[in-house]
Design a protein around this motif. Structure first.
Motif, PDB file in Angstrom:
ATOM      1  N   ASP A 109       0.866  -1.179   0.000  1.00 44.08           N
ATOM      2  CA  ASP A 109       0.000   0.000   0.000  1.00 44.08           C
ATOM      3  C   ASP A 109       0.901   1.226   0.000  1.00 44.08           C
ATOM      4  O   ASP A 109       1.472   1.589   1.026  1.00 44.08           O
ATOM      5  N   LYS A 110       1.022   1.854  -1.157  1.00 45.14           N
ATOM      6  CA  LYS A 110       1.936   2.994  -1.290  1.00 45.14           C
ATOM      7  C   LYS A 110       1.385   4.262  -0.630  1.00 45.14           C
ATOM      8  O   LYS A 110       2.148   5.162  -0.310  1.00 45.14           O
ATOM      9  N   ASP A 111       0.069   4.318  -0.413  1.00 42.99           N
ATOM     10  CA  ASP A 111      -0.506   5.491   0.242  1.00 42.99           C
ATOM     11  C   ASP A 111      -0.045   5.605   1.693  1.00 42.99           C
ATOM     12  O   ASP A 111       0.203   6.699   2.193  1.00 42.99           O
ATOM     13  N   MET A 163       0.654  -8.338   5.535  1.00 39.20           N
ATOM     14  CA  MET A 163       0.947  -9.760   5.364  1.00 39.20           C
ATOM     15  C   MET A 163      -0.079 -10.561   6.158  1.00 39.20           C
ATOM     16  O   MET A 163      -0.410 -10.213   7.287  1.00 39.20           O
ATOM     17  N   ARG A 164      -0.559 -11.649   5.527  1.00 40.84           N
ATOM     18  CA  ARG A 164      -1.457 -12.570   6.205  1.00 40.84           C
ATOM     19  C   ARG A 164      -0.977 -13.980   5.952  1.00 40.84           C
ATOM     20  O   ARG A 164      -0.360 -14.270   4.930  1.00 40.84           O
ATOM     21  N   THR A 209      -0.194  -8.994  10.071  1.00 38.25           N
ATOM     22  CA  THR A 209       0.683  -7.908  10.496  1.00 38.25           C
ATOM     23  C   THR A 209       0.858  -6.898   9.366  1.00 38.25           C
ATOM     24  O   THR A 209       0.621  -7.203   8.199  1.00 38.25           O
ATOM     25  N   THR A 210       1.271  -5.717   9.739  1.00 46.89           N
ATOM     26  CA  THR A 210       1.560  -4.651   8.792  1.00 46.89           C
ATOM     27  C   THR A 210       2.960  -4.134   9.090  1.00 46.89           C
ATOM     28  O   THR A 210       3.286  -3.858  10.240  1.00 46.89           O
ATOM     29  N   TYR A 242       9.439  -4.417  -0.106  1.00 46.73           N
ATOM     30  CA  TYR A 242       8.358  -5.292  -0.588  1.00 46.73           C
ATOM     31  C   TYR A 242       8.913  -6.420  -1.466  1.00 46.73           C
ATOM     32  O   TYR A 242       8.542  -7.583  -1.303  1.00 46.73           O
ATOM     33  N   GLN A 243       9.812  -6.079  -2.376  1.00 45.97           N
ATOM     34  CA  GLN A 243      10.386  -7.103  -3.252  1.00 45.97           C
ATOM     35  C   GLN A 243      11.215  -8.116  -2.468  1.00 45.97           C
ATOM     36  O   GLN A 243      11.175  -9.316  -2.748  1.00 45.97           O
TER      37      GLN A 243
END
Length: 140
Positions: free
Chosen positions: A98-100, A106-107, A113-114, A126-127
């Motif tokens: 989520d770039k915003d 992650m699930r 978690t975030t 992210y990669q």
């Protein structure tokens, strides 16, 4: 809380198996006190963490580990230290960028978690995480 109430009910049943309903009614104050204390604990936690709390994560090969040097001392951290403070990336089945909010959600099995990162590094993080997640469902 529900498990605690069930354990108490089971213990009461063992103490007097012939009159379970009567025994529960006599000990309703105990169950009520447990529910009240749990409600108070939830209220305190909501007030205490109303702005959220932050963990620092370190990406290792196949794991994300909480770095203890940066995590403020709290009850949750003490519990996490006991269980290893690791997220096994093999258990992650869903990952979303989520770039915003500059976050990665992650699930997976017993995982929700975030992870937040700097705006300049979010794509790279992210990669890196996505490469290690071998059991992603859907598009890989």
């Amino acid at each position: 809380m529900g498990i605690t109430v069930l354990i108490i009910c089971f213990a009461l049943f063992i103490a007097d198996p012939h009159d379970l309903i009567g025994t529960l009614i006599e000990n309703l104050w105990l169950i009520g006190m447990i529910v009240a204390l749990f409600g108070l604990a939830v209220l305190i936690a909501l007030i205490w963490y109303r702005k959220g709390y932050v963990y620092k994560y370190v990406l290792e090969r196949g794991w994300i580990k909480v770095d203890r040097n940066y995590v403020p001392m709290s009850h949750e951290m003490v519990v996490n230290e006991r269980i290893g403070s690791h997220i096994d990336l093999k258990t992650v089945s869903y990952i979303r960028l989520d770039k915003d909010t500059d976050s990665i959600s992650m699930r997976g099995f017993l995982l929700l978690t975030t992870i937040y990162a700097d705006k300049n590094e979010i794509d790279h993080v992210y990669q890196l995480i996505k490469q290690e997640c071998v059991n992603l469902k859907g598009e890989k």
